[in-house]
Design a protein around this motif. Sequence first.
Motif, PDB file in Angstrom:
ATOM      1  N   PRO A 138      34.390  45.389  30.967  1.00 22.62           N
ATOM      2  CA  PRO A 138      34.089  46.790  31.273  1.00 22.62           C
ATOM      3  C   PRO A 138      35.342  47.514  31.767  1.00 22.62           C
ATOM      4  CG  PRO A 138      33.175  45.359  32.964  1.00 22.62           C
ATOM      5  CD  PRO A 138      33.729  44.477  31.897  1.00 22.62           C
ATOM      6  N   LEU A 139      35.403  48.798  31.478  1.00 20.32           N
ATOM      7  CA  LEU A 139      36.548  49.600  31.901  1.00 20.32           C
ATOM      8  C   LEU A 139      36.474  49.884  33.395  1.00 20.32           C
ATOM      9  CD1 LEU A 139      36.639  52.077  28.897  1.00 20.32           C
ATOM     10  CD2 LEU A 139      38.104  50.093  29.291  1.00 20.32           C
ATOM     11  N   VAL A 153      32.903  41.466  41.511  1.00 20.75           N
ATOM     12  CA  VAL A 153      34.178  41.141  42.137  1.00 20.75           C
ATOM     13  C   VAL A 153      35.130  40.499  41.136  1.00 20.75           C
ATOM     14  CG1 VAL A 153      35.257  39.748  43.941  1.00 20.75           C
ATOM     15  CG2 VAL A 153      33.120  40.906  44.403  1.00 20.75           C
ATOM     16  N   GLY A 154      34.620  39.607  40.296  1.00 22.85           N
ATOM     17  CA  GLY A 154      35.463  38.913  39.320  1.00 22.85           C
ATOM     18  C   GLY A 154      36.158  39.875  38.370  1.00 22.85           C
ATOM     19  N   PHE A 155      35.397  40.851  37.820  1.00 22.91           N
ATOM     20  CA  PHE A 155      35.993  41.823  36.913  1.00 22.91           C
ATOM     21  C   PHE A 155      36.991  42.718  37.644  1.00 22.91           C
ATOM     22  CE2 PHE A 155      32.269  41.259  33.955  1.00 22.91           C
ATOM     23  CZ  PHE A 155      33.035  40.748  32.914  1.00 22.91           C
ATOM     24  N   TRP A 159      40.902  43.051  36.602  1.00 25.49           N
ATOM     25  CA  TRP A 159      41.585  44.315  36.320  1.00 25.49           C
ATOM     26  C   TRP A 159      42.824  44.484  37.202  1.00 25.49           C
ATOM     27  CZ3 TRP A 159      41.974  47.219  32.361  1.00 25.49           C
ATOM     28  CH2 TRP A 159      40.936  47.288  31.434  1.00 25.49           C
ATOM     29  N   ILE A 160      42.768  44.055  38.447  1.00 25.58           N
ATOM     30  CA  ILE A 160      43.941  44.134  39.323  1.00 25.58           C
ATOM     31  C   ILE A 160      45.082  43.306  38.738  1.00 25.58           C
ATOM     32  CG2 ILE A 160      44.842  43.474  41.596  1.00 25.58           C
ATOM     33  CD1 ILE A 160      42.059  44.265  42.713  1.00 25.58           C
ATOM     34  N   VAL A 161      44.763  42.090  38.293  1.00 24.44           N
ATOM     35  CA  VAL A 161      45.784  41.223  37.704  1.00 24.44           C
ATOM     36  C   VAL A 161      46.332  41.839  36.419  1.00 24.44           C
ATOM     37  CG1 VAL A 161      46.141  38.960  36.614  1.00 24.44           C
ATOM     38  CG2 VAL A 161      44.906  39.124  38.773  1.00 24.44           C
TER      39      VAL A 161
END
Length: 189
Positions: A138-139, A153-155, A159-161
Amino acid sequence: MGLAVKKSDDDYRDTSALVAQLSEGQLEVLRMVANHMNSKEIAAELDISPHTVDQRARQAIQILGVSRRQEAARLVVQVEGPSQRLIHQSPYIPEATESSQSENTVGTQIRHASRAGGSDFAGLQTEQGSARIRTSLPLPFATGSQPRNEMGVGFRLLWIVLIAIGALFSAGMYLAGLESLARLLGIQG
């Protein structure tokens, strides 16, 4: 050894009379307080400001003669009975698109697509609207089809990485470009 105190019918009638003095807005706020909602959540649900929520709660506390909003909410629940907290539903409702296909054809396409494991074309019209191919990631920002960020939290960590890797790559490309420009101009560093 504690003594059990039972409220009398007179106490219940007094409480009922006090609760009857509350406005509908004050009752709405206290019902939501009873459902463990804070002022911001109540304000969003009722489409009013948090200040208005706090003001209604303070007025209800004064009318009921208690010291905290939780006590006031408990009295309302005692008189009215418990209420069920509403489940949040996204305010986004896609507009209905008119299809040139008949409903029977669309239903057949859906059944055949589900048997085959997918559809070869992305613009398939269904009873619920146009079917789009969803990506598995997801965006991280609001879109027309996803107005709220409902990522886990995982997504979010993924995205941070990904953004960090992209930033490092961009910085490397920028430095490589500067180095190439310096070589082209013959500047020694």
